[in-house]
Write an enzyme that holds these catalytic residues in place. Structure first.
Site, PDB file in Angstrom:
ATOM      1  N   CYS A   1      18.410   4.027  -3.229  1.00 34.45           N
ATOM      2  CA  CYS A   1      17.549   4.746  -4.386  1.00 34.45           C
ATOM      3  C   CYS A   1      17.782   5.923  -4.814  1.00 34.45           C
ATOM      4  O   CYS A   1      17.413   6.345  -5.986  1.00 34.45           O
ATOM      5  CB  CYS A   1      16.035   4.521  -4.038  1.00 34.45           C
ATOM      6  SG  CYS A   1      15.325   2.765  -3.560  1.00 34.45           S
TER       7      CYS A   1
ATOM      8  N   HIS B   1      12.475   9.219  -9.208  1.00 33.94           N
ATOM      9  CA  HIS B   1      12.646   7.935  -8.958  1.00 33.94           C
ATOM     10  C   HIS B   1      11.540   7.214  -8.892  1.00 33.94           C
ATOM     11  O   HIS B   1      10.416   7.638  -8.635  1.00 33.94           O
ATOM     12  CB  HIS B   1      13.338   7.727  -7.506  1.00 33.94           C
ATOM     13  CG  HIS B   1      13.380   6.412  -6.974  1.00 33.94           C
ATOM     14  ND1 HIS B   1      13.777   5.651  -7.630  1.00 33.94           N
ATOM     15  CD2 HIS B   1      12.922   5.982  -5.603  1.00 33.94           C
ATOM     16  CE1 HIS B   1      13.826   4.308  -6.623  1.00 33.94           C
ATOM     17  NE2 HIS B   1      13.403   4.577  -5.505  1.00 33.94           N
TER      18      HIS B   1
ATOM     19  N   ASN C   1      10.108  -0.795  -8.533  1.00 40.05           N
ATOM     20  CA  ASN C   1      11.426   0.023  -8.050  1.00 40.05           C
ATOM     21  C   ASN C   1      12.628  -0.580  -8.383  1.00 40.05           C
ATOM     22  O   ASN C   1      13.025  -1.600  -7.695  1.00 40.05           O
ATOM     23  CB  ASN C   1      11.135   0.252  -6.700  1.00 40.05           C
ATOM     24  CG  ASN C   1      11.903   0.981  -5.895  1.00 40.05           C
ATOM     25  OD1 ASN C   1      13.209   1.377  -6.514  1.00 40.05           O
ATOM     26  ND2 ASN C   1      11.827   1.616  -4.668  1.00 40.05           N
TER      27      ASN C   1
HETATM   28  N1  COA Z   1      -0.707  -7.586  -1.394  1.00 40.84           N
HETATM   29  C1  COA Z   1      -1.886  -7.449  -0.613  1.00 40.84           C
HETATM   30  N2  COA Z   1      -1.733  -6.860   0.713  1.00 40.84           N
HETATM   31  C2  COA Z   1      -0.518  -6.218   1.016  1.00 40.84           C
HETATM   32  C3  COA Z   1       0.725  -6.298   0.482  1.00 40.84           C
HETATM   33  C4  COA Z   1       0.544  -6.921  -0.745  1.00 40.84           C
HETATM   34  N3  COA Z   1       1.516  -7.152  -1.628  1.00 40.84           N
HETATM   35  N4  COA Z   1       1.508  -5.804   0.742  1.00 40.84           N
HETATM   36  C5  COA Z   1       0.946  -5.219   2.464  1.00 40.84           C
HETATM   37  N5  COA Z   1      -0.190  -5.515   2.271  1.00 40.84           N
HETATM   38  C6  COA Z   1      -1.195  -5.499   3.381  1.00 40.84           C
HETATM   39  C7  COA Z   1      -0.403  -5.252   4.618  1.00 40.84           C
HETATM   40  O1  COA Z   1      -0.340  -6.534   5.149  1.00 40.84           O
HETATM   41  C8  COA Z   1      -1.286  -4.484   5.384  1.00 40.84           C
HETATM   42  O2  COA Z   1      -2.254  -5.270   5.867  1.00 40.84           O
HETATM   43  P1  COA Z   1      -3.057  -5.208   7.463  1.00 40.84           P
HETATM   44  O3  COA Z   1      -3.639  -3.701   7.282  1.00 40.84           O
HETATM   45  O4  COA Z   1      -4.041  -6.325   7.496  1.00 40.84           O
HETATM   46  O5  COA Z   1      -1.847  -5.187   8.291  1.00 40.84           O
HETATM   47  C9  COA Z   1      -2.099  -3.559   4.511  1.00 40.84           C
HETATM   48  O6  COA Z   1      -1.768  -4.203   3.096  1.00 40.84           O
HETATM   49  C10 COA Z   1      -1.442  -2.447   4.377  1.00 40.84           C
HETATM   50  O7  COA Z   1      -2.239  -1.593   3.774  1.00 40.84           O
HETATM   51  P2  COA Z   1      -1.921   0.131   3.685  1.00 40.84           P
HETATM   52  O8  COA Z   1      -1.046   0.660   4.942  1.00 40.84           O
HETATM   53  O9  COA Z   1      -2.958   0.944   3.336  1.00 40.84           O
HETATM   54  O10 COA Z   1      -0.981   0.139   2.401  1.00 40.84           O
HETATM   55  P3  COA Z   1      -0.528   1.485   2.024  1.00 40.84           P
HETATM   56  O11 COA Z   1      -1.271   2.166   1.035  1.00 40.84           O
HETATM   57  O12 COA Z   1       0.431   2.163   2.760  1.00 40.84           O
HETATM   58  O13 COA Z   1       0.472   0.849   0.573  1.00 40.84           O
HETATM   59  C11 COA Z   1       2.941   0.362   0.298  1.00 40.84           C
HETATM   60  C12 COA Z   1       1.585  -0.051   1.352  1.00 40.84           C
HETATM   61  C13 COA Z   1       4.022  -0.451   0.716  1.00 40.84           C
HETATM   62  C14 COA Z   1       2.662   0.118  -1.147  1.00 40.84           C
HETATM   63  C15 COA Z   1       3.160   1.724   0.594  1.00 40.84           C
HETATM   64  O14 COA Z   1       3.087   1.989   1.923  1.00 40.84           O
HETATM   65  C16 COA Z   1       4.283   2.039  -0.002  1.00 40.84           C
HETATM   66  O15 COA Z   1       4.493   2.155  -1.227  1.00 40.84           O
HETATM   67  N6  COA Z   1       5.552   2.645   0.726  1.00 40.84           N
HETATM   68  C17 COA Z   1       6.606   3.092   0.309  1.00 40.84           C
HETATM   69  C18 COA Z   1       7.589   1.945  -0.191  1.00 40.84           C
HETATM   70  C19 COA Z   1       8.744   2.627  -0.863  1.00 40.84           C
HETATM   71  O16 COA Z   1       8.613   3.015  -1.929  1.00 40.84           O
HETATM   72  N7  COA Z   1       9.683   2.147  -0.873  1.00 40.84           N
HETATM   73  C20 COA Z   1      10.958   2.339  -1.350  1.00 40.84           C
HETATM   74  C21 COA Z   1      11.270   3.753  -1.230  1.00 40.84           C
HETATM   75  S1  COA Z   1      12.728   4.303  -2.105  1.00 40.84           S
END
Ligand code: COA
Length: 323
Positions: free
Chosen positions: A114, A250, A280
Site C-alpha cells: 500500500c 492512502h 483500499n
Molecule cells: N463484518 C462483521 N464483523 C467482522 C467483520 C466484518 N466484515 N470483520 C471482522 N469482524 C469481526 C471480527 O470477527 C471480530 O469479531 P470477534 O470480536 O467476535 O472476534 C470483530 O469484528 C473485530 O472487531 P474489532 O476488533 O472491534 O474491529 P475493528 O474496529 O478493529 O475493525 C478492521 C476491524 C479490520 C476494520 C480494523 O482493524 C482495520 O481497519 N484494520 C486495519 C486494516 C487495514 O487498513 N489494512 C490495510 C493497511 S494498508
C-alpha cells in the site's frame, strides 16, 4: 540550476463492476453498517475475469498523459507500483510500456504494497531531479481482488481494484519538495500473502495464497507510523501544519485517515477522501484520490499537498508536493 520533479498530469481508472457492502453480505457474515462504521467503505470496484493490472494501468496512464498535454513517446521512465503483477516477469511496467509505445527508457515495478505509490514517486523523483529522465510516468495499479479470500470477512470487505498515474516533468520550479520512506520487515507476518514464487508450494498446499491480516495490530501501527511520517515531512521542509493545503492519504480506512488529520490539526474538508467509493486499492489509492481532487478542481496550482501511506512489510512513507 536546481532541477525539480513537477506533476504535470494525473489520471485514474476504476473497473466497471461495482460490488456493494450489501453484495458482500450475501457471501460472508457481514453487514453494510458494520463495514461503513468500521472503515467508511460503501463499495469497491472489481475487475472483470479478462481484465488485468496492466489494463487498469493503461487506462489511468493514458488519462494522465492526456492531462499532461504530452505524447506518450515523450515518456522516458516508467515506475509502476503493484502488489498484483500480471506475470512473474516481465514487469507490469514493461507490459505497460509496450501498450503505450514509449520504448527505450527504463521501466520497472516497485513492490511496497500500500506504500507502493509513495515509493515509486520517490524513486522517479530522483531520476527526474538528477536530470536522468525528463518525463516520468509513475503508476499505482492493483487487482487486489485476485489475492483475496472471498470467504474471509476480515479481509475481503476492505479491498478493491483500480489504478492511478501521474506524469512528472523536470522543472526549475518545485515540485516534489521531499519524500520520506521507511520499512520494518520484523512485522511482515501481520499483513501478508504467505505464498509467492520461491516458497509457493508449501503455502499453496496449506491453502494460504491470499491476504492474511491481524487487523487490530495493523490499525494501531498504521495510525502511529502515519502520524510520525507526516510530521517528518513537515519538519524536513520547515513547514508548519497550517502550511498544508491538502492531505491526500492512502485510502485504507476512514478512521485511520481521521486520526492522521487530527494529528495535523486539519479539518476533514482539507482531506481528500475516496475510500467510500473504492475501498483500499493498495498502491493505486493515493493517485486515485489525487486525480479525483484535481479533476474536481479542488486541488489548485501552487497548493501544498501532503501524501502518506502505510502497508505490508511494514512499509510507510510520505511526500510533500507543491502542485
Ligand atoms: N463484518 C462483521 N464483523 C467482522 C467483520 C466484518 N466484515 N470483520 C471482522 N469482524 C469481526 C471480527 O470477527 C471480530 O469479531 P470477534 O470480536 O467476535 O472476534 C470483530 O469484528 C473485530 O472487531 P474489532 O476488533 O472491534 O474491529 P475493528 O474496529 O478493529 O475493525 C478492521 C476491524 C479490520 C476494520 C480494523 O482493524 C482495520 O481497519 N484494520 C486495519 C486494516 C487495514 O487498513 N489494512 C490495510 C493497511 S494498508
Amino acid at each position: 540550476m536546481t532541477l525539480h520533479a513537477r506533476i504535470i498530469g494525473t489520471g485514474s481508472y476504476l473497473p466497471e463492476k461495482i460490488v456493494t457492502n450489501d453484495d458482500l453480505a450475501k457471501i460472508v457474515d457481514t453487514t453494510d453498517s458494520w463495514i461503513q462504521e468500521r472503515t467508511g467503505i460503501k463499495q469497491r470496484h472489481i475487475v472483470a475475469d479478462d481484465e488485468f493490472t496492466v489494463d487498469l494501468a493503461e487506462h489511468a496512464s493514458r488519462r494522465a498523459i492526456e492531462a499532461a498535454g504530452i505524447d506518450a513517446s515523450e515518456i522516458d521512465l516508467i515506475v509502476l507500483a503493484t502488489t498484483t503483477a500480471d506475470q512473474v516477469f516481465p514487469s507490469t511496467a514493461c507490459l505497460l510500456q509496450s501498450r503505450l509505445g514509449c520504448q527505450g527508457g527504463p521501466a520497472f515495478d516497485i513492490q511496497a504494497v500500500c506504500t507502493g505509490f509513495v515509493y515509486a514517486l520517490s524513486v522517479a523523483e530522483k531520476f527526474v531531479a538528477t536530470g536522468t529522465s525528463k518525463k516520468a510516468l509513475v503508476v499505482g495499479a492493483e487487482t487486489f481482488s485476485r489475492i483475496l479470500d472471498w470467504t474471509d470477512r476480515n479481509t475481503c470487505v476492505l479491498f478493491g481494484d483500480g489504478a492511478g498515474a501521474v506524469v512528472l516533468e523536470a522543472s526549475e520550479e518545485p515540485g516534489i519538495l521531499s519524500t520520506h520512506l521507511h520499512a520494518n520487515g520484523d512485522y511482515s507476518k501481520l499483513l501478508h500473502v504467505p505464498s509467492g514464487v520461491s516458497n509457493n508450494l508449501a503455502a499453496v498446499q496449506e491453502g494460504r495464497a491470499y491476504v492474511e491480516m491481524e487487523g487490530s495490530d495493523v490499525f494501531k501501527m498504521a495510525v502511529k507510523k502515519m502520524g510520525e511520517v507526516v510530521i517528518e515531512a513537515l519538519d524536513a521542509n520547515n513547514l508548519a501544519k497550517s502550511d498544508v493545503d491538502w492531505l491526500v492519504p492512502h485510502q485504507a480506512n476512514q478512521r485511520i485517515i481521521a486520526a492522521t488529520a487530527k494529528k495535523l490539526g486539519m479539518t476533514m474538508d482539507k482531506v481528500v477522501l475516496t475510500v467510500a467509493e473504492h475501498g483500499n486499492t493498495s498502491a493505486a489509492s493515493i493517485p486515485l484520490a489525487l486525480d479525483a481532487a484535481v479533476r474536481q478542481n479542488r486541488i489548485k496550482a501552487g497548493e501544498t499537498i501532503l501524501i502518506e501511506a502505510f502497508g505490508g512489510g511494514f512499509t510507510w512513507g510520505s511526500a510533500l508536493i507543491r502542485y
